[in-house]
Structure formats: C-alpha cells, structure tokens
Design an enzyme around this catalytic site. Structure first.
Site, PDB file in Angstrom:
ATOM      1  N   LYS A  22      47.228  45.731  29.151  1.00 47.89           N
ATOM      2  CA  LYS A  22      47.375  44.271  29.125  1.00 47.89           C
ATOM      3  C   LYS A  22      46.795  43.657  30.406  1.00 47.89           C
ATOM      4  CE  LYS A  22      51.386  42.353  30.559  1.00 47.89           C
ATOM      5  NZ  LYS A  22      51.252  41.326  31.605  1.00 47.89           N
ATOM      6  N   ASN A  23      47.125  44.260  31.544  1.00 47.78           N
ATOM      7  CA  ASN A  23      46.716  43.644  32.808  1.00 47.78           C
ATOM      8  C   ASN A  23      45.218  43.795  33.099  1.00 47.78           C
ATOM      9  OD1 ASN A  23      49.282  42.784  33.142  1.00 47.78           O
ATOM     10  ND2 ASN A  23      49.826  44.179  34.796  1.00 47.78           N
ATOM     11  N   CYS A 117      57.135  35.525  34.351  1.00 47.37           N
ATOM     12  CA  CYS A 117      58.457  36.137  34.277  1.00 47.37           C
ATOM     13  C   CYS A 117      59.388  35.502  35.305  1.00 47.37           C
ATOM     14  CB  CYS A 117      58.349  37.618  34.589  1.00 47.37           C
ATOM     15  SG  CYS A 117      57.665  38.590  33.255  1.00 47.37           S
ATOM     16  N   ARG A 122      56.888  32.765  42.532  1.00 47.78           N
ATOM     17  CA  ARG A 122      55.597  33.484  42.503  1.00 47.78           C
ATOM     18  C   ARG A 122      54.478  32.470  42.700  1.00 47.78           C
ATOM     19  NH1 ARG A 122      55.439  37.428  37.414  1.00 47.78           N
ATOM     20  NH2 ARG A 122      53.778  38.433  38.557  1.00 47.78           N
ATOM     21  N   ASP A 305      56.202  47.339  38.206  1.00 43.20           N
ATOM     22  CA  ASP A 305      56.425  47.139  36.772  1.00 43.20           C
ATOM     23  C   ASP A 305      57.205  48.290  36.129  1.00 43.20           C
ATOM     24  OD1 ASP A 305      55.093  44.784  36.962  1.00 43.20           O
ATOM     25  OD2 ASP A 305      53.267  45.444  35.968  1.00 43.20           O
ATOM     26  N   ARG A 396      55.564  40.243  25.023  1.00 34.31           N
ATOM     27  CA  ARG A 396      54.473  39.743  25.870  1.00 34.31           C
ATOM     28  C   ARG A 396      53.574  40.882  26.325  1.00 34.31           C
ATOM     29  NH1 ARG A 396      55.973  36.101  30.812  1.00 34.31           N
ATOM     30  NH2 ARG A 396      53.855  36.823  31.145  1.00 34.31           N
TER      31      ARG A 396
HETATM   32  C1  UD1 Z   1      50.172  41.521  38.934  1.00 33.14           C
HETATM   33  C2  UD1 Z   1      50.584  42.083  37.581  1.00 33.14           C
HETATM   34  C3  UD1 Z   1      52.069  42.359  37.549  1.00 33.14           C
HETATM   35  C4  UD1 Z   1      52.436  43.276  38.726  1.00 33.14           C
HETATM   36  C5  UD1 Z   1      51.932  42.706  40.043  1.00 33.14           C
HETATM   37  C6  UD1 Z   1      52.137  43.650  41.208  1.00 33.14           C
HETATM   38  C7  UD1 Z   1      49.036  41.069  36.015  1.00 33.14           C
HETATM   39  C8  UD1 Z   1      48.821  40.093  34.918  1.00 33.14           C
HETATM   40  N1  UD1 Z   1      50.266  41.099  36.564  1.00 33.14           N
HETATM   41  O1  UD1 Z   1      50.876  40.306  39.114  1.00 33.14           O
HETATM   42  O2  UD1 Z   1      52.367  43.002  36.314  1.00 33.14           O
HETATM   43  O3  UD1 Z   1      53.846  43.394  38.780  1.00 33.14           O
HETATM   44  O4  UD1 Z   1      50.522  42.444  39.953  1.00 33.14           O
HETATM   45  O5  UD1 Z   1      51.523  44.864  40.966  1.00 33.14           O
HETATM   46  O6  UD1 Z   1      48.158  41.839  36.356  1.00 33.14           O
HETATM   47  N2  UD1 Z   1      51.850  36.251  46.199  1.00 33.14           N
HETATM   48  C9  UD1 Z   1      51.955  35.088  46.942  1.00 33.14           C
HETATM   49  N3  UD1 Z   1      50.998  34.114  46.786  1.00 33.14           N
HETATM   50  C10 UD1 Z   1      49.960  34.250  45.925  1.00 33.14           C
HETATM   51  C11 UD1 Z   1      49.855  35.452  45.156  1.00 33.14           C
HETATM   52  C12 UD1 Z   1      50.815  36.432  45.324  1.00 33.14           C
HETATM   53  O7  UD1 Z   1      52.901  34.934  47.731  1.00 33.14           O
HETATM   54  O8  UD1 Z   1      49.120  33.338  45.822  1.00 33.14           O
HETATM   55  C13 UD1 Z   1      52.866  37.324  46.369  1.00 33.14           C
HETATM   56  C14 UD1 Z   1      53.709  37.532  45.110  1.00 33.14           C
HETATM   57  O9  UD1 Z   1      54.784  36.624  45.046  1.00 33.14           O
HETATM   58  C15 UD1 Z   1      54.142  38.975  45.270  1.00 33.14           C
HETATM   59  C16 UD1 Z   1      52.928  39.634  45.939  1.00 33.14           C
HETATM   60  O10 UD1 Z   1      52.186  38.558  46.545  1.00 33.14           O
HETATM   61  O11 UD1 Z   1      55.238  39.091  46.127  1.00 33.14           O
HETATM   62  C17 UD1 Z   1      52.015  40.406  45.014  1.00 33.14           C
HETATM   63  O12 UD1 Z   1      51.731  39.610  43.875  1.00 33.14           O
HETATM   64  P1  UD1 Z   1      50.405  39.829  42.994  1.00 33.14           P
HETATM   65  O13 UD1 Z   1      49.840  41.182  43.321  1.00 33.14           O
HETATM   66  O14 UD1 Z   1      49.530  38.650  43.149  1.00 33.14           O
HETATM   67  O15 UD1 Z   1      51.004  39.881  41.514  1.00 33.14           O
HETATM   68  P2  UD1 Z   1      50.379  39.257  40.221  1.00 33.14           P
HETATM   69  O16 UD1 Z   1      48.894  39.312  40.286  1.00 33.14           O
HETATM   70  O17 UD1 Z   1      51.040  37.974  39.910  1.00 33.14           O
END
Ligand code: UD1
Length: 434
Positions: A22-23, A117, A122, A305, A396
């Site tokens: 999915k990701n 979620c 986030r 995850d 999802r």
């Molecule tokens: C992706 C995955 C999710 C997985 C996560 C971590 C997808 C669709 N989702 O989520 O399943 O759990 O990676 O492996 O691929 N952060 C900020 N500001 C930002 C962006 C991120 O503070 O602009 C923080 C987040 O709150 C979190 C950390 O950085 O604490 C990592 O988040 P991130 O790697 O960006 O996760 P996602 O891409 O949302």
C-alpha cells in the site's frame, strides 16, 4: 460500521499470498500522474487507501482504471485541476502527495491539510519547508495549503527526522524541477526506493535512494511506463505475527524477505522458526511466544506499523516485554487489549507488557489501521468470541484480511452495514475505463 466476529483458538495453517505494498502503491500512482502518457501498474493492492488516492486523482482530471487482469492503468494527460477535495483528502495523510505532484505538474496546488489515523498530531511542516526550499510560495487558508511556483528550482534540503512522506513528496516535486535537488537525512524505506526505481524508469534522474542522501537531477519530461510494485512488508509481518500468536504454520508468498529483516529477527527471538526462500517465507510457531523487548525505528529498524500487532502477540508471551514507540503516539489500542485480559502498562512512549496465559473474547473497537490489525490478531488467539467494530479502518490498508484469514482456517465472520456505501462509491468508477 463494519464488524468482524472472530472465534479464536485455531492455529493458522496454509499458504497466503501477500498483496502489493500500500505504501508503495500510493506514491507510485501519484508519480504516474507526473508523466505524459499511460502507465500500467501491477501488484497494486485493492484496499481503501488505494481507491481513495485514485479517486482524488480522477477528480483532478486523470483517467484511472483497473483492467480485468487487475493491472491499474493511469492516464494523466487530462490532469488540469489544482484543487483537491476536502472530503477525500481528509481521510488519508498520504493524499498530501498530490501537493508535490500538482506543484511539479501545474505550478499550483490547493490541498486540504490531511487527516489520517488517530496517531496524535501528524503535521506536514517538513513537506512545506521542502516545497519552499524549491521556490514555492506557501500559505495556509481556511484549512487548505495553497502553494504556487512559476518554476521549481533544485536545492539542498535537510529533512528532519528522516520522514518517509516528506522524502516522497520532495522526490515527486524535484523530479521535474530545474537543476539538482539533494535530500539529506532522507528516509531509507523500501517504498522510497521503489518510487525512485519507478520514477527512473519514467526518465527521472535519481541517485542514492536507499541511503540517507538522495540526489535528483530534474528533467523536463517523464513518460508513462509499466511497473510492478514491491509486496507489502507490513502485511507480511502481520501474517508472521498471526502465525506466532496462534501457534500455527504458514507459507507467505510474494514477499521480499530482505525487507522483513528486523521483523523476522524479532519473531525468531520470540521463538518462531522462519525459513526464507527467494520470494517466500515459511513460518512455524509452537506454544506460547517468548517475551521480547523492542524499539521502533526508521527502516531498517523495527517498523512502527508492526508495533501494535507485535504487542498483541507479546500480551500472551511467557514473560514481560518492554516496547518503546519512537515514531508516533501509538498506544491507544492498549485499552482495547486490556478489555481482552491483557496486562499492559503504558508510561509515555513505553509499554510494559506482562504476558498472560490467555486472552478472552470481548467487544472492542479498532482506533486506527494497525491497532485494528492488532485486535484481529489478539482475537484469533483469544478464548471465545471477539466482536471488533471499526473494521473499515483495517480495510484502509489490508486487502481482504478476513477472507485471507478464513482461507487459513480462522473462524472469522464479517458483518457489513451502510458504511460500505463509501467503499462502493470509491470502487465503482475504477472497474472500467471512464
Ligand atoms: C509513513 C507511512 C506510515 C509509517 C510511517 C513511519 C505511508 C503512507 N505511511 O507515514 O505507515 O508508519 O511512514 O514509518 O507511507 N513529521 C513531522 N512533520 C512532517 C512530517 C513528519 O513532524 O512534516 C513527523 C511525524 O509526526 C512522525 C515522524 O516525523 O513523528 C515520521 O513521520 P513520516 O515518516 O513522515 O510518516 P508518514 O510519511 O506520515
């Protein structure tokens, strides 16, 4: 709400085919819209997040459909609309990838701040900082991010916390920017590498994906192509843990064992026997799992995850395990597991799980995608019947989870109601070319 009724206690046995990731699918479907001409994508999972991103892109003007062989066709040539609709974007954080796409393709994007979620706050601040570094003007008005750039220009960008989503969004935007972009502290997840390979096959110039420095030389044009995406390491990990928690024996096919390294190691520490082949793994478990400590970390560390599914297994382990969550605020499911008899204490980012000899069925609710998966696994091992509501959250990110579990011998019944009206709305236009 959709529900699952699970009568636990049957060890899972048999072979299960793992779906596409999915990701990986989400950014790759968006990336297909950066090109000229058609892309044909294989191994795309039919889960609700995938349908949601397709629907968003259709509303922006792309043509997208599944053919009878299950391949997804993406024809982006009519994509003209730069405003993404709130109703769809709010359902999923990854829909924010369309911001990178629209900036690169149309020089203009209006995208609602995304939902996702219930994992605490986030934000998308890293994404926005990155777009600004590429020359975009950004404002936030009435819940929408408005971004504009006459021309995106490559730059050197340091990404805080090696964010997966930020790395992906900036790769999308930078692939058609003028000049070179260097992403430092980039995420190293297999899904980032998969996107880089796909973009390269469309004509992008990307080096270093899979390391923490990714260099992207922008190109003027990308062309649609055929691509097979990687399989889902989180779904594979979920089935490994399902095997461990029920004391079963499974063969998982369509997997990339290298992507599962940390999960395999932790499952082995918990007493499971795992044999790897080129694209399958054989998993065996007997008796109660052994208690294991772990800490989530960016790839190649243990994935956040799988933290919840693994904690479900630890709730019946022999001994006490300590699980530290370093990425998200992800312990809300603990209350639900307690209702099934688990003994879990949470102190800030750490769960202390004292294994109990058995869980008992109860009425519980999925609070997010992976929490829902954890409850399903707990129910498979529990004595008696568990009723899990909120299953649309599990839909999802898992393709046909209940059907796959039934095929492995589990006693799982699905009860749907009007919530599936949304699912129908999402899937209908994708069954044929529109
Ligand atoms: C992706 C995955 C999710 C997985 C996560 C971590 C997808 C669709 N989702 O989520 O399943 O759990 O990676 O492996 O691929 N952060 C900020 N500001 C930002 C962006 C991120 O503070 O602009 C923080 C987040 O709150 C979190 C950390 O950085 O604490 C990592 O988040 P991130 O790697 O960006 O996760 P996602 O891409 O949302």
């Amino acid at each position: 709400m959709a529900k699952l009724l699970i009568r636990g206690g049957t060890p899972l046995k048999g072979t299960v085919e793992i779906s596409g990731s999915k990701n990986s699918a989400l950014p790759i479907i968006v990336a297909a819209c950066l090109a000229e001409g058609e892309s044909v994508l294989e191994n795309i999972p039919r889960d609700i997040d995938v349908y949601t991103i397709c629907r968003i892109l259709q509303e922006l003007g792309a043509e997208i459909w599944f053919d009878e062989a299950g391949r997804l066709h993406v024809v982006p040539d009519g994509l003209q609309n730069y405003q993404a609709s709130y109703d769809l974007v709010r359902r999923m954080r990854a829909s924010f990838y369309v911001a990178g796409l629209l900036l690169a393709r149309l020089g203009k994007a209006e995208v609602p701040l995304p939902g996702g979620c219930a994992l605490g706050s986030r934000p998308v601040d890293f994404h926005l900082k990155g777009f600004q570094a590429l020359g975009a003007k950004i404002s936030i008005e009435h819940g929408y991010v408005k971004a504009e750039a006459d021309e995106l220009v490559g730059n050197k960008i340091y990404i805080n916390r090696s964010s997966v989503g930020t790395t992906i969004n900036l790769m999308l935007a930078a692939s058609r920017a003028k000049g070179t972009t260097v992403l430092e502290n980039a995420a190293k997840e297999p899904e980032v590498v998969d996107l880089a390979i796909y973009l390269s096959s469309m004509g992008a110039r990307i080096r270093g994906a899979g390391t923490d420095v990714i260099r992207i030389d922008g190109v003027e044009r990308l062309r649609g192509t055929e691509y097979v995406i990687i399989s889902d390491r989180i779904e594979a990990g979920t089935f490994m843990v399902a095997c461990g928690i029920t004391g079963g024996e499974l063969v998982l096919t369509n997997v990339v064992p290298e992507h599962l390294r940390s999960s395999i190691m932790k499952c082995e520490e918990a007493g499971m026997e795992i044999e790897e082949d080129i694209n399958s793994i054989h998993v065996r478990a007997q008796g109660r799992p052994v208690a294991v400590d772990l800490e989530t970390a960016p790839y190649p560390g243990f994935p956040t995850d799988l933290q919840q599914p693994f904690a479900a297994m630890m709730s019946i382990a022999d001994g006490t395990s300590i699980i530290r969550e370093t990425i998200f605020d992800r312990f809300r499911y603990v209350d639900e597991l307690r209702r099934m008899g688990a003994d879990i204490k949470v102190e800030r980012d750490t769960a202390i799980i004292r294994g109990v000899s058995e869980l008992t069925g109860a009425q519980v609710e999925a609070t997010d995608l992976r929490a829902g998966a954890a409850l399903v696994l707990a129910a498979l091992a529990a004595k008696g019947e568990t009723e899990i509501s909120g299953i649309e959250l599990v839909d999802r990110g898992y393709e046909q989870l209940d059907a796959k579990l039934r095929q492995l011998g589990a006693d799982v019944e699905r009860i749907d109601d009007e919530s599936n009206v949304f699912e129908e709305f999402l899937t209908r236009p994708l069954l044929r070319r529109i």
